[in-house]
Design an enzyme around this catalytic site. Sequence first.
Site, PDB file in Angstrom:
ATOM      1  N   HIS A 187       0.844  -1.188   0.000  1.00  0.00           N
ATOM      2  CA  HIS A 187       0.000   0.000   0.000  1.00  0.00           C
ATOM      3  C   HIS A 187       0.889   1.251   0.000  1.00  0.00           C
ATOM      4  O   HIS A 187       2.029   1.204   0.476  1.00  0.00           O
ATOM      5  CB  HIS A 187      -0.879  -0.030   1.261  1.00  0.00           C
ATOM      6  CG  HIS A 187      -1.857   1.085   1.366  1.00  0.00           C
ATOM      7  ND1 HIS A 187      -1.528   2.297   1.939  1.00  0.00           N
ATOM      8  CD2 HIS A 187      -3.159   1.186   0.998  1.00  0.00           C
ATOM      9  CE1 HIS A 187      -2.580   3.089   1.907  1.00  0.00           C
ATOM     10  NE2 HIS A 187      -3.587   2.450   1.340  1.00  0.00           N
ATOM     11  N   ARG A 189       1.195   3.700   1.878  1.00  0.00           N
ATOM     12  CA  ARG A 189       1.740   4.111   3.173  1.00  0.00           C
ATOM     13  C   ARG A 189       2.856   3.190   3.646  1.00  0.00           C
ATOM     14  O   ARG A 189       3.499   3.479   4.661  1.00  0.00           O
ATOM     15  CB  ARG A 189       0.623   4.137   4.229  1.00  0.00           C
ATOM     16  CG  ARG A 189      -0.159   5.434   4.251  1.00  0.00           C
ATOM     17  CD  ARG A 189      -0.792   5.659   5.614  1.00  0.00           C
ATOM     18  NE  ARG A 189       0.212   5.729   6.676  1.00  0.00           N
ATOM     19  CZ  ARG A 189      -0.087   5.801   7.965  1.00  0.00           C
ATOM     20  NH1 ARG A 189      -1.347   5.784   8.358  1.00  0.00           N
ATOM     21  NH2 ARG A 189       0.861   5.867   8.881  1.00  0.00           N
ATOM     22  N   LYS A 190       3.083   2.106   2.936  1.00  0.00           N
ATOM     23  CA  LYS A 190       4.112   1.174   3.357  1.00  0.00           C
ATOM     24  C   LYS A 190       5.475   1.598   2.796  1.00  0.00           C
ATOM     25  O   LYS A 190       5.599   2.572   2.064  1.00  0.00           O
ATOM     26  CB  LYS A 190       3.750  -0.241   2.923  1.00  0.00           C
ATOM     27  CG  LYS A 190       2.409  -0.720   3.478  1.00  0.00           C
ATOM     28  CD  LYS A 190       2.342  -0.610   4.992  1.00  0.00           C
ATOM     29  CE  LYS A 190       1.099  -1.252   5.588  1.00  0.00           C
ATOM     30  NZ  LYS A 190      -0.143  -0.518   5.327  1.00  0.00           N
ATOM     31  N   VAL A 191       6.512   0.816   3.126  1.00  0.00           N
ATOM     32  CA  VAL A 191       7.887   1.217   2.801  1.00  0.00           C
ATOM     33  C   VAL A 191       8.132   1.202   1.295  1.00  0.00           C
ATOM     34  O   VAL A 191       8.791   2.084   0.750  1.00  0.00           O
ATOM     35  CB  VAL A 191       8.880   0.304   3.539  1.00  0.00           C
ATOM     36  CG1 VAL A 191      10.311   0.618   3.154  1.00  0.00           C
ATOM     37  CG2 VAL A 191       8.706   0.469   5.049  1.00  0.00           C
TER      38      VAL A 191
END
Length: 382
Positions: A187, A189-191
């Site tokens: 997603h 918002r992930k790294v």
Amino acid sequence: MTERRSIPLTRPLIGEAEAEASRRPIMSGWLTQGPEVAAFEQEFAAYTGAAHATAVSNCTTALHLALLVLGVGSGDEVITVSHSYVATANVVRYCNATPVFVDIDPATSNMDASQIEAAITPRTKAILCVHQMGLPCDLAAILAVAKAHGLPVVEDAACASGSEISWNGQWEKVGKAHGDIACFSFHPRKVITTGDGGMITTNNPDYDRQFRLLRQHGMSVNDRVRHSANQVIFEEHAVIGYNYRMTDVQAAIGREQLKRLPGIVEARRHLGSRYVQLLADLPGFTMPHEPEWARTNWQSFWVRLPEHLDQRTVMQGMLDRGVATRRGIMNAHREVPYQREGGYNLPESERAQDRNIILPLYPQMTDEEQDYVVAMLSEVCA
């Protein structure tokens, strides 16, 4: 007076390389379950050290398949944490099973392994632990309990791409997998991101075979085999499966993101270390503890407010000064579908949601931007 800035909570590091990579499947005409997906799976498995990796549509579907393959079903219980995004609990319900919540260690926001034993019943089918905000949970302790009771362990590694754990004297990537199955999210918002998407890693070839079958409607022949065959193939659907596939456009982007991952983690660890140093002088604040056996990717950085400060007031003050924040990680047991008569005894989980705030952190963040965040936090809390 400090110049007002606008600082988001996070920002994906994505650019021309990903845009160019997306042209490959677009121009080839093969847009889903094709060669890009296969290559991304192979490269992600190699990066984590896992024997197998299966690409899926998101981490929620990854977790759902993990529990299904382990045989979790009606009447079963899965030990997990409430202190996680609600998807962690939801996937247990998808299997008509019951999530059994244990509390967290306030120093790490991860599952308190010492509470697992008391939560085990004859109906316990699996343990679902979370590497919360990228900080590895205490897998050694969790696996010791699981092994003693013959229980499989699924790692919700949604936030943990690039995080590491010291294992038998060597640093190894989360997702090798140290439990039975690990599930990742891509997603925004992930790294690293593919827009949305997920990955399942395992060292069990039978689990991997079942993941691949179930993600594509239970179809007996995958697309690549069918399209490359020189004879007509009629596929079968012997089991009920799901449409949990990743597209080749996503996978092409993911392959470029995977190349960036070491640099992204390095930048995030630099910023995490700076936050620890910069916030050390603020009285009454508590920061996450990184155990000596863990290397977090700092997917998120939280700080616990002193008891006399109101969380919402602090967050609004930061927003008024152009700094985005988020409250502490949610608790599923406080949401309507999981509420029950008598409530739950999860004081540390509730305290983490109510007292913690998450500060901006992204690999493009400059030291000056970080200094501003800390200065504004100090000003608001003065």
